[in-house]
Design a protein around this motif. Structure first.
Motif, short mmCIF file in Angstrom:
data_model
loop_
_atom_site.label_atom_id
_atom_site.label_comp_id
_atom_site.label_asym_id
_atom_site.label_seq_id
_atom_site.Cartn_x
_atom_site.Cartn_y
_atom_site.Cartn_z
N VAL A 114 0.83 -1.20 0.00
CA VAL A 114 0.00 0.00 0.00
C VAL A 114 0.87 1.26 0.00
O VAL A 114 0.56 2.24 -0.67
CB VAL A 114 -0.96 -0.02 1.21
CG1 VAL A 114 -1.75 1.28 1.29
CG2 VAL A 114 -1.91 -1.19 1.10
N GLU A 115 1.97 1.20 0.71
CA GLU A 115 2.84 2.37 0.78
C GLU A 115 3.59 2.60 -0.53
O GLU A 115 3.63 3.72 -1.05
CB GLU A 115 3.84 2.24 1.94
CG GLU A 115 3.16 2.57 3.25
CD GLU A 115 3.95 2.19 4.49
OE1 GLU A 115 5.16 1.95 4.40
OE2 GLU A 115 3.32 2.13 5.56
N GLY A 162 1.17 3.39 -3.38
CA GLY A 162 0.54 4.68 -3.12
C GLY A 162 1.44 5.83 -3.52
O GLY A 162 1.02 6.77 -4.20
N PHE A 163 2.68 5.75 -3.11
CA PHE A 163 3.58 6.89 -3.36
C PHE A 163 3.97 6.97 -4.83
O PHE A 163 4.10 8.04 -5.40
CB PHE A 163 4.81 6.83 -2.47
CG PHE A 163 5.43 8.18 -2.26
CD1 PHE A 163 4.65 9.29 -2.02
CD2 PHE A 163 6.81 8.35 -2.30
CE1 PHE A 163 5.22 10.55 -1.83
CE2 PHE A 163 7.39 9.60 -2.11
CZ PHE A 163 6.59 10.70 -1.88
N SER A 201 2.08 5.96 -7.28
CA SER A 201 0.93 6.41 -8.06
C SER A 201 0.59 7.87 -7.78
O SER A 201 -0.06 8.52 -8.60
CB SER A 201 -0.28 5.52 -7.79
OG SER A 201 -0.75 5.71 -6.48
N HIS A 202 1.04 8.40 -6.66
CA HIS A 202 0.73 9.80 -6.35
C HIS A 202 1.41 10.74 -7.35
O HIS A 202 1.02 11.89 -7.49
CB HIS A 202 1.12 10.13 -4.90
CG HIS A 202 2.25 11.11 -4.77
ND1 HIS A 202 3.56 10.76 -4.97
CD2 HIS A 202 2.26 12.43 -4.47
CE1 HIS A 202 4.32 11.83 -4.81
NE2 HIS A 202 3.56 12.85 -4.51
N LYS A 262 0.98 10.74 -10.25
CA LYS A 262 -0.01 11.09 -11.27
C LYS A 262 -0.81 12.33 -10.90
O LYS A 262 -1.48 12.91 -11.74
CB LYS A 262 -0.98 9.92 -11.47
CG LYS A 262 -0.36 8.73 -12.13
CD LYS A 262 -1.38 7.62 -12.34
CE LYS A 262 -1.70 6.89 -11.07
NZ LYS A 262 -2.57 5.72 -11.24
N MET A 263 -0.75 12.71 -9.61
CA MET A 263 -1.52 13.88 -9.19
C MET A 263 -0.89 15.14 -9.75
O MET A 263 0.30 15.19 -10.01
CB MET A 263 -1.49 13.98 -7.66
CG MET A 263 -2.58 13.21 -6.99
SD MET A 263 -2.86 13.88 -5.37
CE MET A 263 -1.43 13.31 -4.54
#
Lengths: 284, 371
Positions: free
Chosen positions: B333-334, B337-338, B340-341, B343-344
């Motif tokens: 998850v970590e 998550g990081f 894929s972030h 893409k923000m």
């Protein structure tokens, strides 16, 4: 409102635990308090630290504002707002002044915060010393010993190499004369807003499992040198193409039709308020 | 009338979610959660292990919702886990009580109790079985009927077997060790601090992303590490879980409640090490690396055993022996998550960097003109 989950998603025990870490963070300004960060229904790295703070603090009477890179309507801001509303049913707003709780990624709103408001900033990398020291146990020691020569050297090297400090966002600050802190990737333009702010500023890093705080009326100074001063981004001679504001953080856009660079307020709700003020004046 | 904010983001998200649902069901077929639970044991075990949530039904639901993407399924279960209050801690489970379904040793041929192959893909030929294209519920049930008639697949009685390690200990090849009965740390209630405790390390390893744990352990045995391990014993079986009576005094066996069983893979790796004795005399001894994870996840359990031992012996030469390097980077998850972030939108931070870059360019020009 989604009633399959407890109010504000977490069970009460989890919320209390996060608030306890938050209280400690407020008591030691700028110090990173480790906490048992929970997995959230949004991605780790997408604002889970801020979200956990928001959910642990929010009550039925709160009015929530969420912004992402200055915009209330950015997809991630919308998404976070939706989750909080789904599990709490609280009222939301876009007006900075009306909000009691503001969660933000990478910006401090242009409208000055007031006493009683809480600003929650989402933090990707809470450790200001990580750039030159990868080990967590080492940076913890450096903080404990107030050994910050590395942070100064980092800035010094930039000046030697490039002639000026080249930090982008996340320019390190010294909080209350004690801890060097990553202000989260807010532009340098927003750093001075932290100094002696009327509101409580909380910073949450979910993936890195840290909470830290700048309590109201705390001294926050951006690191710099006597002969090389800290410099915010410069928008000299530029103004917002919509509301005409100067002295705000501007987004740089390309006007395709005219093929030239134009500027626009990054804080969309501020821009909107300015526009509406102008219109009101016009009507009178 | 004043200006109103553009609601682009909200509508875009809603349409995107609708599109996602369309992609999941566009072929007009709904996959039943029961079918996933019945036929996707490998994925369910992996997802339960990485989520650290033992529930086949919820794992199957997560897999359905995630369209079979383990990264997403683990994410769903972990988020669900955050909403469940922690009411009890289980009593200590002695893994020796395992009801063994499979157990092998790569160190000894004749182990007390014998080797039990159980269910394994190890000796299958990885040839696509095209007959499965036509497999139906009826065919499956007929096969099961025959299988039971052969007398196989039934209960052979609980298989509780002695451990290979105990045998080695009796022989004096592994130094004896005391039970460590101190209360374990709980990494989901208190965040990790360094130096970490062994209980913290084992928890993070067992929750680790299967591929990440495997890769790091692979690096160790390929050369980026100081280990040459052997599988002392690998077991797959079920462990009984019980809790103390909530109102009971102390931990009384009689008052405890049995709440169910969990299927796990347990591995004890043997690592030969040189130990220095009196007068500089050197001796070879074995050390243990321990791996245990939910479900049948043999590669992961072995890899965990390797990394457990690596972290017992910090060595700055190899990242695989560095607890921060290993423990901070293997959580699904970590890490996802990081990554894929990215893409923000990063418009503000990028603008800020742009300002710095332009500033240095400008200064460069000035230097050239004045210089």
């Amino acid at each position: 409102m989604n009633t399959a989950y407890n109010f504000a998603f977490f069970d009460e025990g989890s919320k209390r635990e996060i608030r306890r870490a938050t209280l400690k963070a407020i008591a030691i300004p700028g110090y990173q308090v480790p906490f048992a960060s929970r997995e959230m229904p949004i991605g780790r790295g997408w604002g889970t630290g801020g979200l956990q703070l928001t959910l642990s603090l929010i009550g039925r009477n709160d009015v929530l504002k969420v912004i992402d890179q200055g915009s209330d309507e950015s997809v991630n801001a919308v998404n976070i707002k939706k989750l909080v509303c789904d599990t709490t049913g609280v009222e939301t707003t876009e007006h900075t002044e009306e909000a009691t709780l503001i969660q933000s990624r990478h910006r401090i709103p242009e409208v000055p915060l007031r006493k009683g408001q809480i600003l929650v900033l989402q933090v990707p990398l809470p450790e200001p010393l990580r750039y030159y020291e990868p080990s967590e146990s080492q940076t913890k020691k450096l903080h404990a010993e107030k050994e910050y020569s590395g942070a100064w050297l980092m800035l010094f090297e930039q000046i030697m190499k490039y002639g000026s400090m080249t930090t982008g966002a996340d320019h390190p600050v010294l909080v209350n004369g004690r801890y060097v802190m990553a202000p989260s990737p807010i532009p340098r333009y927003d750093n001075p807003k932290m100094q002696q702010n009327d509101a409580l500023i909380l910073l949450g890093a979910g993936r890195e499992k840290k909470v830290y705080a700048v309590p109201p009326y705390t001294k926050v100074v951006s690191l710099d040198f006597d002969d090389y001063h800290f410099q915010p981004e410069s928008f000299e001679g530029k103004h917002c193409r919509l509301c005409g504001s100067t002295g705000v953080f501007l987004d740089e856009l390309v006007d395709e039709a005219a093929n030239k660079t134009v500027y626009q307020c990054n804080d969309t709700s501020y821009c909107l308020e300015k526009l509406n003020e102008v219109e009101k004046v016009g009507v009178n | 009338m004043g200006y109103v904010a553009v609601k682009g983001g909200t509508i875009a998200i809603e349409e995107s979610i609708k599109r996602l649902k369309y992609e999941r069901i566009q072929q007009g077929q709904a996959i039943e959660v029961e079918k996933i639970q019945a036929g996707m044991r490998g994925l369910i075990d992996q997802v339960m292990s990485e989520s650290s949530l033992y529930n086949e039904g919820l794992a199957a639901l997560a897999i359905k919702q995630a369209e079979g993407n383990p990264e997403e399924a683990v994410f769903l279960l972990r988020a669900f886990r955050s909403t469940v209050p922690r009411k009890h801690y289980s009593r200590v489970i002695e893994s020796g009580e395992m009801h063994v379904e499979r157990r092998i040793s790569a160190s000894f041929k004749d182990i007390p109790g014998g080797q039990i192959l159980g269910a394994t893909t190890d000796y299958t030929h990885r040839l696509l079985d095209f007959s499965l294209l036509k497999e139906t519920d009826k065919i499956v049930q007929e096969w099961l009927h025959h299988y039971h008639n052969e007398g196989a697949g039934g209960e052979t009685g609980p298989q509780v077997l002695p451990k290979v390690v105990d045998y080695l200990r009796q022989e004096g090849l592994i130094p004896p060790c005391e039970n460590n009965d101190s209360e374990p740390d709980d990494v989901t209630r208190e965040s990790l601090e360094f130096p970490s405790s062994r209980s913290q390390r084992l928890q993070i390893l067992t929750r680790g992303e299967t591929g990440a744990v495997t890769s790091l352990a692979y690096a160790v045995i390929r050369g980026y590490g100081a280990l040459h391990p052997t599988v002392g014993e690998l077991r797959v079986g079920t462990l009984p879980v019980s809790i103390d009576h909530p109102a009971g005094q102390g931990n009384n066996d009689e008052d405890a409640f049995y709440i169910g069983e969990v299927k796990v893979t347990e591995v004890e790796m043997l690592m030969p090490v040189t130990v220095e004795k009196e007068y500089g005399k050197k001796e070879l001894e074995f050390e243990i690396g321990y791996g245990l994870c939910f479900g049948q996840n043999e590669t992961k359990a072995i890899a965990m055993g390797i990394l457990d031992n690596c972290l017992e012996h910090p060595n700055n030469e190899f990242p695989s022996h560095n607890e921060e390097f290993v423990l901070f980077h293997i959580d699904s998850v970590e890490s996802t998550g990081f990554i894929s972030h990215l893409k923000m939108p990063h418009y503000v931070t990028f603008q800020s960097k742009l300002d710095s870059v332009r500033k240095t360019k400008k200064e460069e020009k000035q230097e050239v003109t004045t210089g």
